[in-house]
Write a protein that holds these residues in place. Sequence first.
Motif, PDB file in Angstrom:
ATOM      1  N   HIS A  25       0.831  -1.205   0.000  1.00  0.00           N
ATOM      2  CA  HIS A  25       0.000   0.000   0.000  1.00  0.00           C
ATOM      3  C   HIS A  25       0.861   1.248   0.000  1.00  0.00           C
ATOM      4  CE1 HIS A  25      -2.811   3.045   1.543  1.00  0.00           C
ATOM      5  NE2 HIS A  25      -3.733   2.330   0.936  1.00  0.00           N
ATOM      6  N   ARG A  71      -5.790  12.117  -5.393  1.00  0.00           N
ATOM      7  CA  ARG A  71      -5.338  10.836  -5.941  1.00  0.00           C
ATOM      8  C   ARG A  71      -3.971  10.985  -6.600  1.00  0.00           C
ATOM      9  NH1 ARG A  71      -9.943   9.302  -8.797  1.00  0.00           N
ATOM     10  NH2 ARG A  71     -10.785   8.279  -6.940  1.00  0.00           N
ATOM     11  N   GLU A 210      -9.911   1.988  -1.894  1.00  0.00           N
ATOM     12  CA  GLU A 210      -8.570   1.423  -1.899  1.00  0.00           C
ATOM     13  C   GLU A 210      -8.228   0.675  -0.620  1.00  0.00           C
ATOM     14  OE1 GLU A 210      -6.811   1.401  -4.487  1.00  0.00           O
ATOM     15  OE2 GLU A 210      -7.840   2.897  -5.726  1.00  0.00           O
TER      16      GLU A 210
END
Length: 219
Positions: A25, A71, A210
């Motif tokens: 991540h 983002r 996400e």
Amino acid sequence: MSRVDRAARRAALSGSGPTRGETAHEARFPGARGAFSLLGEVLYVGILVAVVSIPVVTLPAALAAGVRHLRRYLKADDSGLSWFWRDVRAGLVGGIGVGAASLVLALVLALDIDLAGSGVLPGGPVVAAVGWAGLAVLALVLFTAAGRWTPGGGWLGALREVPGAVRADPAGAAYLVATAVFAGVVTWQLLPLVIPALGCVALAIVAVPERPRRHDVDA
């Protein structure tokens, strides 16, 4: 070892994945490593979205542009201010119509809730419950569409994706509704808090889809 863990291990060994001590991540979203800088960026996005949303009907375009800005920032892409304004200009095409329709619907639902509380309407508690549920659904649709909007797909494409996105991730939909409730409560308590609230909304729209999910862990 799960399939996800094996893939991460292979990527790390090949040099294409995260470095030692770095999660997949963190490798995917390098902009999230600095918590304090991320907080500053969220507040910055809140200011930008609030400024663009002053006419109210421009909120969808402002939110979509803010989401795309965050983002890009999280992925360590070019997140210059010029890209935000490009997204705003593109998002206004169709976005004003979405904003106007959302505003009218929100006002109607708020009026129903107010009348239900005054005792004028029969079945007041039921009408109020329907009104609050309608506002929650409206916020969910707006947030989900803002997260799905792209300059190429436009608002019609984003709205078409909302039902599938909600069916695929009902827990994520609940998180977005909770975010809307949080933003509404803090803004009602103190109006200037709308700025960090909008930034948190944009961050939630980016982060919720996400997040790690059970089926990813069990895969």
